[in-house]
Write a protein that holds these residues in place. Sequence first.
Motif, PDB file in Angstrom:
ATOM      1  N   SER A  33       0.200  10.237   7.547  1.00  0.00           N
ATOM      2  CA  SER A  33      -0.976  11.075   7.284  1.00  0.00           C
ATOM      3  C   SER A  33      -2.199  10.213   7.033  1.00  0.00           C
ATOM      4  O   SER A  33      -3.315  10.559   7.433  1.00  0.00           O
ATOM      5  CB  SER A  33      -0.713  12.008   6.093  1.00  0.00           C
ATOM      6  OG  SER A  33      -0.773  11.321   4.850  1.00  0.00           O
ATOM      7  N   TRP A  34      -2.014   9.083   6.365  1.00  0.00           N
ATOM      8  CA  TRP A  34      -3.132   8.146   6.168  1.00  0.00           C
ATOM      9  C   TRP A  34      -3.587   7.582   7.502  1.00  0.00           C
ATOM     10  O   TRP A  34      -4.784   7.425   7.758  1.00  0.00           O
ATOM     11  CB  TRP A  34      -2.703   7.008   5.234  1.00  0.00           C
ATOM     12  CG  TRP A  34      -2.708   7.359   3.785  1.00  0.00           C
ATOM     13  CD1 TRP A  34      -2.485   8.581   3.234  1.00  0.00           C
ATOM     14  CD2 TRP A  34      -2.943   6.465   2.694  1.00  0.00           C
ATOM     15  NE1 TRP A  34      -2.551   8.505   1.855  1.00  0.00           N
ATOM     16  CE2 TRP A  34      -2.834   7.225   1.501  1.00  0.00           C
ATOM     17  CE3 TRP A  34      -3.213   5.117   2.600  1.00  0.00           C
ATOM     18  CZ2 TRP A  34      -2.996   6.661   0.240  1.00  0.00           C
ATOM     19  CZ3 TRP A  34      -3.382   4.552   1.344  1.00  0.00           C
ATOM     20  CH2 TRP A  34      -3.279   5.315   0.172  1.00  0.00           C
ATOM     21  N   GLY A  35      -2.625   7.250   8.364  1.00  0.00           N
ATOM     22  CA  GLY A  35      -2.967   6.726   9.684  1.00  0.00           C
ATOM     23  C   GLY A  35      -3.738   7.733  10.511  1.00  0.00           C
ATOM     24  O   GLY A  35      -4.716   7.389  11.193  1.00  0.00           O
ATOM     25  N   ALA A  85      -8.942   9.526  12.558  1.00  0.00           N
ATOM     26  CA  ALA A  85      -9.881  10.642  12.677  1.00  0.00           C
ATOM     27  C   ALA A  85     -11.320  10.235  12.381  1.00  0.00           C
ATOM     28  O   ALA A  85     -12.259  10.929  12.782  1.00  0.00           O
ATOM     29  CB  ALA A  85      -9.468  11.783  11.750  1.00  0.00           C
ATOM     30  N   VAL A  86     -11.487   9.094  11.688  1.00  0.00           N
ATOM     31  CA  VAL A  86     -12.848   8.578  11.450  1.00  0.00           C
ATOM     32  C   VAL A  86     -13.574   8.394  12.779  1.00  0.00           C
ATOM     33  O   VAL A  86     -14.792   8.597  12.870  1.00  0.00           O
ATOM     34  CB  VAL A  86     -12.784   7.226  10.692  1.00  0.00           C
ATOM     35  CG1 VAL A  86     -14.154   6.572  10.649  1.00  0.00           C
ATOM     36  CG2 VAL A  86     -12.257   7.442   9.271  1.00  0.00           C
ATOM     37  N   ILE A 137       0.813  -1.210   0.000  1.00  0.00           N
ATOM     38  CA  ILE A 137       0.000   0.000   0.000  1.00  0.00           C
ATOM     39  C   ILE A 137       0.855   1.273   0.000  1.00  0.00           C
ATOM     40  O   ILE A 137       0.566   2.234  -0.716  1.00  0.00           O
ATOM     41  CB  ILE A 137      -0.936   0.018   1.216  1.00  0.00           C
ATOM     42  CG1 ILE A 137      -1.857  -1.217   1.210  1.00  0.00           C
ATOM     43  CG2 ILE A 137      -1.753   1.302   1.248  1.00  0.00           C
ATOM     44  CD1 ILE A 137      -2.740  -1.315  -0.005  1.00  0.00           C
ATOM     45  N   ALA A 138       1.892   1.307   0.820  1.00  0.00           N
ATOM     46  CA  ALA A 138       2.730   2.509   0.907  1.00  0.00           C
ATOM     47  C   ALA A 138       3.428   2.781  -0.422  1.00  0.00           C
ATOM     48  O   ALA A 138       3.555   3.934  -0.842  1.00  0.00           O
ATOM     49  CB  ALA A 138       3.757   2.355   2.027  1.00  0.00           C
ATOM     50  N   ASP A 139       3.887   1.729  -1.086  1.00  0.00           N
ATOM     51  CA  ASP A 139       4.556   1.900  -2.379  1.00  0.00           C
ATOM     52  C   ASP A 139       3.599   2.483  -3.412  1.00  0.00           C
ATOM     53  O   ASP A 139       3.944   3.411  -4.157  1.00  0.00           O
ATOM     54  CB  ASP A 139       5.091   0.550  -2.876  1.00  0.00           C
ATOM     55  CG  ASP A 139       6.333   0.102  -2.132  1.00  0.00           C
ATOM     56  OD1 ASP A 139       6.862   0.893  -1.327  1.00  0.00           O
ATOM     57  OD2 ASP A 139       6.775  -1.035  -2.348  1.00  0.00           O
ATOM     58  N   PHE A 140       2.402   1.937  -3.482  1.00  0.00           N
ATOM     59  CA  PHE A 140       1.428   2.457  -4.442  1.00  0.00           C
ATOM     60  C   PHE A 140       0.997   3.874  -4.067  1.00  0.00           C
ATOM     61  O   PHE A 140       0.797   4.720  -4.946  1.00  0.00           O
ATOM     62  CB  PHE A 140       0.208   1.535  -4.523  1.00  0.00           C
ATOM     63  CG  PHE A 140       0.481   0.235  -5.239  1.00  0.00           C
ATOM     64  CD1 PHE A 140       1.149   0.214  -6.454  1.00  0.00           C
ATOM     65  CD2 PHE A 140       0.067  -0.971  -4.704  1.00  0.00           C
ATOM     66  CE1 PHE A 140       1.399  -0.973  -7.124  1.00  0.00           C
ATOM     67  CE2 PHE A 140       0.312  -2.173  -5.361  1.00  0.00           C
ATOM     68  CZ  PHE A 140       0.979  -2.173  -6.579  1.00  0.00           C
TER      69      PHE A 140
END
Length: 335
Positions: free
Chosen positions: A203-205, A210-211, A164-167
């Motif tokens: 930032s994704w985490g 935050a959801v 996921i991080a690579d993409f």
Amino acid sequence: MNLLHDQPLILDLTRLLPGPYGTFLLAAYGAKVIKIEEPVVGDYLKSMFSSDGKESFIYRVLNADKEKIYLNLKDASDREKFLDLVKEANVLVESFRPKVMERLGIGFKRLKEINPKLIYINLGGYLEGSEEAEKAGHDINYLAQSGILGDTYKDGPVILGAPIADFAGGLALSSLVMGGLYYQQLTGQGMYIQIGMAELMKSWGVLAAAVYGEKNKVPGPGKGILKGGVVCYNIYRAKDGYLALGALEEKFWLNFLRALGREDLKPGQFTPAVKGNRYYDEVCAIFANLTLIEVEKLFKDVDCCLTPVKELKDIATSDVVEGSEKALGFFRVER
């Protein structure tokens, strides 16, 4: 599928997956990409996932629409050839650790003198100036530092089925290149952009957390609404495979229950997905007695966010190597 008014020239010094995926997207959008590789060894991706001594399939997929040039940037003659390319380029992307290009005498300041409009992007593991800037890292490390890996849980953290991080790094690269090209078109000037994949995943985490609200409201692994913690949003086992149910909205949950003839289970929508909860146990038992084909027939015309869980081998196709247009089917353009 050309999204670009002119065909910008992009020099790609990246290797492995993140950078080449980003420039793969840009080639699909209409850019001319020249991939510059070190002679002999070239991109590590060529051999990393190859079992027959040939160029790996993923390498061929990501680079099918790119022109390839082999240059040793430590060699003065090859550096001059590289600088000639820079004079004509709109964008240069590289994925070296900090100061590598500067030590070769071809860092951003030097290249800006040659081509003031150049958009120069470094796609690194960590942002320059951070404590970890000089460290090596891969997808698993960036996900580990983001909180995402620790929250992907089944008797302990589970490695995701795709890097996921690579993409994500490749997507960030392609979007920032597009923004840089727009700035270049407006001003005639260049810029330096640095991407840190570890910071990107953090930032994704943060957004995933935050959801659920503030820090003290974030549920533990496997306990949140979007983390397999409730009946209506979960993975269920059928006789011969698995099913993903995403009936978050009440209308989808009711459609799901009506198809089963079990509207009595309506109150169980957001109850815990744990053994002993009768709503969860009932849904598990229903699916356990059905094959995937039976489920498909039963829910064929039912709008309830229910899909079979496919494996990567179920969607892999050999024709993607013929070009990025065939491999890239996630958007459509109409004019």
